[in-house]
Design a protein around this motif. Sequence first.
Motif, PDB file in Angstrom:
ATOM      1  N   ALA A 120       5.160 -10.369 -13.608  1.00  0.00           N
ATOM      2  CA  ALA A 120       5.154 -10.493 -12.151  1.00  0.00           C
ATOM      3  C   ALA A 120       6.473 -11.035 -11.619  1.00  0.00           C
ATOM      4  CB  ALA A 120       4.024 -11.417 -11.710  1.00  0.00           C
ATOM      5  N   ARG A 121       6.785 -10.658 -10.394  1.00  0.00           N
ATOM      6  CA  ARG A 121       7.877 -11.299  -9.676  1.00  0.00           C
ATOM      7  C   ARG A 121       7.420 -12.693  -9.301  1.00  0.00           C
ATOM      8  NH1 ARG A 121       7.261  -6.087  -7.846  1.00  0.00           N
ATOM      9  NH2 ARG A 121       9.046  -4.694  -8.140  1.00  0.00           N
ATOM     10  N   ARG A 122       8.386 -13.579  -9.062  1.00  0.00           N
ATOM     11  CA  ARG A 122       8.008 -14.973  -8.811  1.00  0.00           C
ATOM     12  C   ARG A 122       7.182 -15.107  -7.531  1.00  0.00           C
ATOM     13  NH1 ARG A 122      13.635 -18.057  -6.948  1.00  0.00           N
ATOM     14  NH2 ARG A 122      13.781 -17.095  -4.875  1.00  0.00           N
ATOM     15  N   LYS A 144       5.909  -7.079  -2.788  1.00  0.00           N
ATOM     16  CA  LYS A 144       7.043  -6.205  -2.492  1.00  0.00           C
ATOM     17  C   LYS A 144       6.607  -4.831  -1.992  1.00  0.00           C
ATOM     18  CE  LYS A 144      11.526  -4.776  -4.350  1.00  0.00           C
ATOM     19  NZ  LYS A 144      12.456  -4.861  -5.497  1.00  0.00           N
ATOM     20  N   THR A 145       5.418  -4.388  -2.386  1.00  0.00           N
ATOM     21  CA  THR A 145       4.979  -3.043  -2.001  1.00  0.00           C
ATOM     22  C   THR A 145       3.822  -3.052  -1.002  1.00  0.00           C
ATOM     23  OG1 THR A 145       3.531  -2.979  -3.953  1.00  0.00           O
ATOM     24  CG2 THR A 145       5.728  -2.017  -4.173  1.00  0.00           C
ATOM     25  N   LEU A 146       3.550  -4.201  -0.385  1.00  0.00           N
ATOM     26  CA  LEU A 146       2.444  -4.286   0.563  1.00  0.00           C
ATOM     27  C   LEU A 146       2.626  -3.317   1.726  1.00  0.00           C
ATOM     28  CD1 LEU A 146       1.600  -8.100   0.874  1.00  0.00           C
ATOM     29  CD2 LEU A 146       0.149  -6.283  -0.024  1.00  0.00           C
ATOM     30  N   ARG A 147       3.880  -3.170   2.181  1.00  0.00           N
ATOM     31  CA  ARG A 147       4.142  -2.331   3.355  1.00  0.00           C
ATOM     32  C   ARG A 147       4.555  -0.918   2.998  1.00  0.00           C
ATOM     33  NH1 ARG A 147       7.540  -6.453   7.366  1.00  0.00           N
ATOM     34  NH2 ARG A 147       5.925  -8.074   7.505  1.00  0.00           N
ATOM     35  N   THR A 148       4.602  -0.624   1.716  1.00  0.00           N
ATOM     36  CA  THR A 148       5.011   0.734   1.318  1.00  0.00           C
ATOM     37  C   THR A 148       3.855   1.432   0.612  1.00  0.00           C
ATOM     38  OG1 THR A 148       5.997  -0.230  -0.687  1.00  0.00           O
ATOM     39  CG2 THR A 148       7.465   0.179   1.188  1.00  0.00           C
ATOM     40  N   THR A 149       3.773   1.293  -0.682  1.00  0.00           N
ATOM     41  CA  THR A 149       2.722   1.997  -1.427  1.00  0.00           C
ATOM     42  C   THR A 149       1.379   1.265  -1.384  1.00  0.00           C
ATOM     43  OG1 THR A 149       3.283   0.882  -3.508  1.00  0.00           O
ATOM     44  CG2 THR A 149       4.449   2.942  -3.005  1.00  0.00           C
ATOM     45  N   GLY A 150       1.402  -0.056  -1.181  1.00  0.00           N
ATOM     46  CA  GLY A 150       0.164  -0.827  -1.202  1.00  0.00           C
ATOM     47  C   GLY A 150      -0.533  -0.779  -2.545  1.00  0.00           C
ATOM     48  N   LEU A 244       4.504   1.241 -18.616  1.00  0.00           N
ATOM     49  CA  LEU A 244       5.337   0.152 -18.110  1.00  0.00           C
ATOM     50  C   LEU A 244       5.184   0.031 -16.599  1.00  0.00           C
ATOM     51  CD1 LEU A 244       8.692   0.533 -20.098  1.00  0.00           C
ATOM     52  CD2 LEU A 244       6.977  -1.235 -20.365  1.00  0.00           C
ATOM     53  N   MET A 245       5.221   1.167 -15.905  1.00  0.00           N
ATOM     54  CA  MET A 245       5.086   1.166 -14.452  1.00  0.00           C
ATOM     55  C   MET A 245       3.743   0.608 -14.004  1.00  0.00           C
ATOM     56  SD  MET A 245       6.720   4.913 -13.709  1.00  0.00           S
ATOM     57  CE  MET A 245       6.044   5.000 -12.051  1.00  0.00           C
ATOM     58  N   SER A 246       2.701   0.841 -14.791  1.00  0.00           N
ATOM     59  CA  SER A 246       1.372   0.364 -14.426  1.00  0.00           C
ATOM     60  C   SER A 246       1.267  -1.154 -14.504  1.00  0.00           C
ATOM     61  CB  SER A 246       0.310   0.999 -15.327  1.00  0.00           C
ATOM     62  OG  SER A 246       0.401   0.499 -16.652  1.00  0.00           O
ATOM     63  N   VAL A 247       2.156  -1.765 -15.272  1.00  0.00           N
ATOM     64  CA  VAL A 247       2.202  -3.225 -15.363  1.00  0.00           C
ATOM     65  C   VAL A 247       3.188  -3.807 -14.364  1.00  0.00           C
ATOM     66  CG1 VAL A 247       2.764  -5.187 -16.846  1.00  0.00           C
ATOM     67  CG2 VAL A 247       1.513  -3.237 -17.784  1.00  0.00           C
ATOM     68  N   SER A 248       4.373  -3.215 -14.277  1.00  0.00           N
ATOM     69  CA  SER A 248       5.439  -3.774 -13.443  1.00  0.00           C
ATOM     70  C   SER A 248       5.262  -3.492 -11.963  1.00  0.00           C
ATOM     71  CB  SER A 248       6.787  -3.212 -13.893  1.00  0.00           C
ATOM     72  OG  SER A 248       6.873  -1.817 -13.595  1.00  0.00           O
ATOM     73  N   GLY A 249       4.553  -2.387 -11.640  1.00  0.00           N
ATOM     74  CA  GLY A 249       4.422  -2.013 -10.239  1.00  0.00           C
ATOM     75  C   GLY A 249       5.571  -1.173  -9.733  1.00  0.00           C
ATOM     76  N   HIS A 250       6.522  -0.813 -10.619  1.00  0.00           N
ATOM     77  CA  HIS A 250       7.625   0.058 -10.215  1.00  0.00           C
ATOM     78  C   HIS A 250       7.079   1.411  -9.765  1.00  0.00           C
ATOM     79  CE1 HIS A 250      10.376  -2.580 -12.775  1.00  0.00           C
ATOM     80  NE2 HIS A 250      10.895  -2.604 -11.562  1.00  0.00           N
TER      81      HIS A 250
END
Length: 289
Positions: A120-122, A144-150, A244-250
């Motif tokens: 996670a990010r801090r 970070k993605t609340l307003r984009t992908t959610g 990796l993306m499924s964990v990082s949220g990228h």
Amino acid sequence: MAAHRIMDNFREFKTPSGRRYGENRFATIRPKNITEFLEGRTANAQKNRLKAVRFLIRFAISQGELAHDPTEAIEALKKDGPKSMGHMTWLEPQIEQYRERHALGTVARVALELLLNIAARRHDAHLIGQQHNRNGKLTWRPHKTLRTTGKMLSIRIMPSLQAALDAMPKDARADGVLTFVTNDYGRPFASAAAFGNKFADWCTAAGLKPVLCDDGRTRNYRAHGLRKAALRALAHAGATGVELMSVSGHCSLDQVQEYLDEVDQERAADAAMMKLANAPETKAATSSD
């Protein structure tokens, strides 16, 4: 420099005739006007100026004031020297050194295991708590993605994190506090920055020293470096880019490709050296010695 200040500078910038750009019509803007505005600036300053001007150009095109983008073929200078490595990735020796200093039962240890467990990010790490624990998984929407992908993430709690949580004293948190990481008063951290500063103190207490990196910059071990360490560990464990993306949220494979490339390089190098070791010439040379 803020975008509005860059626009102020652009309006006040003068043509060779002494006329300010702000006094001209949009249709008169030419590529050379943009390059003159960028000239003599550092690579980073050029990048910021070009970005701000492009927003202005796009607005002008949307209003029918311009037919073509005069910045289309213009590129900012590239930075001199090696590419920045970004936050320093923690490796196993540093992780173990931190664990040795901050034992189970401390908030400092929970913070480390949480960051390693979910990459996670801090900002997310300082807010995650018991309310996000659903059947042994932490489920939340990254800030970070609340307003984009959610995008919603749901990640299993690994034994190392569970052990750290179970070891915490029952009265470590103030009444009603759900977050896993808390300040010295058992309260949630006021902000991600406050959590980051406290984590820096824990790193210092663990004896983690600044390191001179390959790009010439001196960096300290910090919270974001554990996010990178978690993704690196997943890649070395055989996780795919999508995993990796499924964990990082990228949102794209490009953002996690560096971790996959590192694994591919190491494996390919190992395979190459094994072929060399097993080559007939190499075996013969070894036997003759």
